[in-house]
Design an enzyme around this catalytic site. Sequence first.
Site, short mmCIF file in Angstrom:
data_model
loop_
_atom_site.label_atom_id
_atom_site.label_comp_id
_atom_site.label_asym_id
_atom_site.label_seq_id
_atom_site.Cartn_x
_atom_site.Cartn_y
_atom_site.Cartn_z
N GLN A 116 -2.02 2.59 4.96
CA GLN A 116 -0.81 3.25 4.44
C GLN A 116 -0.84 3.47 2.93
OE1 GLN A 116 2.65 1.28 6.19
NE2 GLN A 116 2.50 2.68 7.93
N MET A 478 16.93 34.34 11.29
CA MET A 478 16.49 35.12 10.14
C MET A 478 15.08 35.67 10.36
SD MET A 478 17.32 36.43 7.42
CE MET A 478 18.56 35.69 6.39
#
Lengths: 565, 160
Positions: A116, A478
């Site tokens: 990580q 859109m």
Amino acid sequence: MNKMESMSGAKALMKAMEKEGVKQVFGLPGGANLPMYDEFSRCDIRHILVRHEQSAAHMADGFGRVSRKPGVCFATSGPGATNILTGIATAQADSAPMVAVTGQVPVAMIGRDAFQESDIIGMANPVVKYAFQPRTAAEIPETVKKGFFIAETGRPGPVLIDIPKDVQTNESEMIFPDEFKIQGYHPWADPDIVNVEKAIDMLLHSEKPIILAGGGTIISSAFAELQAIAEALMLPVVTTFKGKGAFPENHPLSLGPIGMHGHAEANKMMAEADCVLAIGTRFSDRSVGTFEAFEKRLKIIHMDVDPAEIGKNQTTQVAVVGDVRASLRIMVKLLLQKQIKKTEENTWIKHVKETKDYWKENLKLHPGEMGAAKLLRKLRELLPKESVVTTEVGQHQMWASLFYDVIQPGTFFSSTGLGTMGWGFPAAIGAKVAKPDVPVVDIAGDGSFSMTENSLATAVLEDIPVIVFLLNNSSLGMVAQWQRTFYGRRMNGVEQNHCPDYVKLAESYGAQGIRAQSIDELDKAIKTALSSDVATVIDIPIDPEEDVLPFVAPGTSLSDMILPS
Amino acid sequence: MWAILSILVENKPGILFKITHLFRSRNFNIDSISVGVTENPDYSKMTITTYGDEKQVEQIVKQLDKMIDTVKVEHLDEHKTVYRELSLFKIKLSNANDSMEINKLANAYGGKVHDVKKESIMVELTATPDQIQAFEELAKPFGIIDVARTGVAALQRSGA
Ligand SMILES: Cc1ncc(C[n+]2csc(CCOP(=O)(O)OP(=O)(O)O)c2C)c(N)n1
């Protein structure tokens, strides 16, 4: 200098944030920020848990835009940190104050591809105002102080503080400084009075002057000054979309937003004007169309807090650098001293009013009962004027621009710079935390809402009742409109097909879901939502084929509007 | 327009990246760059040369100035500035006379000769980019094997 105290880096972080007045943060924990999370049980800062770190950043952003104090978000290292990047970039694009605090692997592990680990400083640098990575616990108090200062001063923006895990746990003698120096940072410039005088002169000597108010007007709360100047000089006011509501949209001099999806009357008048007082705007392509066409016809007076904005996109005749509220105050003062006040009796203003009336009456609207204009006007009618509205990104956003009039300045917020779908709902939650006593509504499309709808859990569990006004066309409207207009109706990747059922979805989170299929039902739904103390989703099915018009196609100028036929 | 920018920055890791990144992300160009720590170890000085019209250069300066890690940004006036670049040329020797000719050429430009071998010679030249360019043109016929240039370092003249 304050007296020294020994404590861990994590504790110092909380203390430093308390000193900055932080009351709550939005976040999600993980291995690399556990020492910080452990401190939440020992301090007065409220932690608001999200379901995805992107939403934590948008909540902090919404909080920051409304309160004008940096909102704070927390994420762990690696994937937590990369998840908040979209939120950070969104805040940067709209100059919103924010402090993001990420955990990082211990100093000795940095650069070794540890579990990580991500180079979040490297990734975030292009989209933050500044990024810090303290390498010792003792650096934390001053880093936090500098971070908040940078985030909220000058042109606000997001600051990242990435703290390695051992820096959180290490104990150190801490000094919480009251003062500090950042050599290369000059957030304030005093506006040059001579240039303000020149600006007045230019406005007085032009035949068709206009004000273009941008987001900077809202950021510096220059509402009263803007109105005073518009009224004293009888200047019509258009805004950028980001500046929407910098000037009351029910004022006779208001023309509303210009741009790709601006009001017809605003675009027309902007295209006819010969001199513009542009306040706190970067002349985005979405606002002014092609830059060349814009600057060719116009004398431009540009006021901005950021000197780098002057001349970036437009050549200007007069530039006033400084906080725009301070600049406008000087202008008001000079106008008063010189007793300059214009009357309504001029041909330009008459023409402006006629044009406005014409478009108010003649813009063709959707004929059905559930046309966007009718829905948004109903919302406006029922919302108290101090309500805060956020939007997502898409047609609904542009319909909000066209048909939802902002009456109290500074109560409308949208992701206009980056155009981030999924911003509006978590931002509304952040806004509600900043202003718990006013109704907060997210005007949403189904596509955008899908991206962060899991924030319903936060709204319910943390008791933050916002309203989602969901204009549901079962599609990415859109994009569908562009495919209908520019791609021969080849519809690819835009359908959402009534899935999920948003009423059930809301209910499954413990929120309230109401479907409104007529104006009467909508009327009731809004009233119910306003009077309830739980988050409410109002699902409003609409015509998937309704277009947003007028529309200025990309790469063209404001005078080339596509109008409804 | 060719512009020389002198940028005083905090001497911290990652700053060179940020400055060069700014050029890339804003669609500006770096013509040459040189960096070195100053007499005060807290600061480094970068000299960047770039091309652009007046408006562009002004914008580059403003964007650099806005960066929090830059302490001072100056657009230096070429005529009031001493600016030099170090270059190394490895040049081919084909004929018996080449070595002498190249020596003469180097002398004419104030260069120094190093590493003279049978088949090649190296010339060190500290000069303005224009002069280095001119030297390069004249050295070309001999055959240039390799070149390395440092980028410009510049200081404003006193009283300028
Ligand atoms: C994160 C993200 N992905 C893609 C886009 C491109 N995009 C712009 S508008 C839009 C459609 C929005 O759909 P919806 O939220 O349903 O709103 P509508 O247009 O239907 O009102 C898309 C996909 C975007 N702006 N943001």
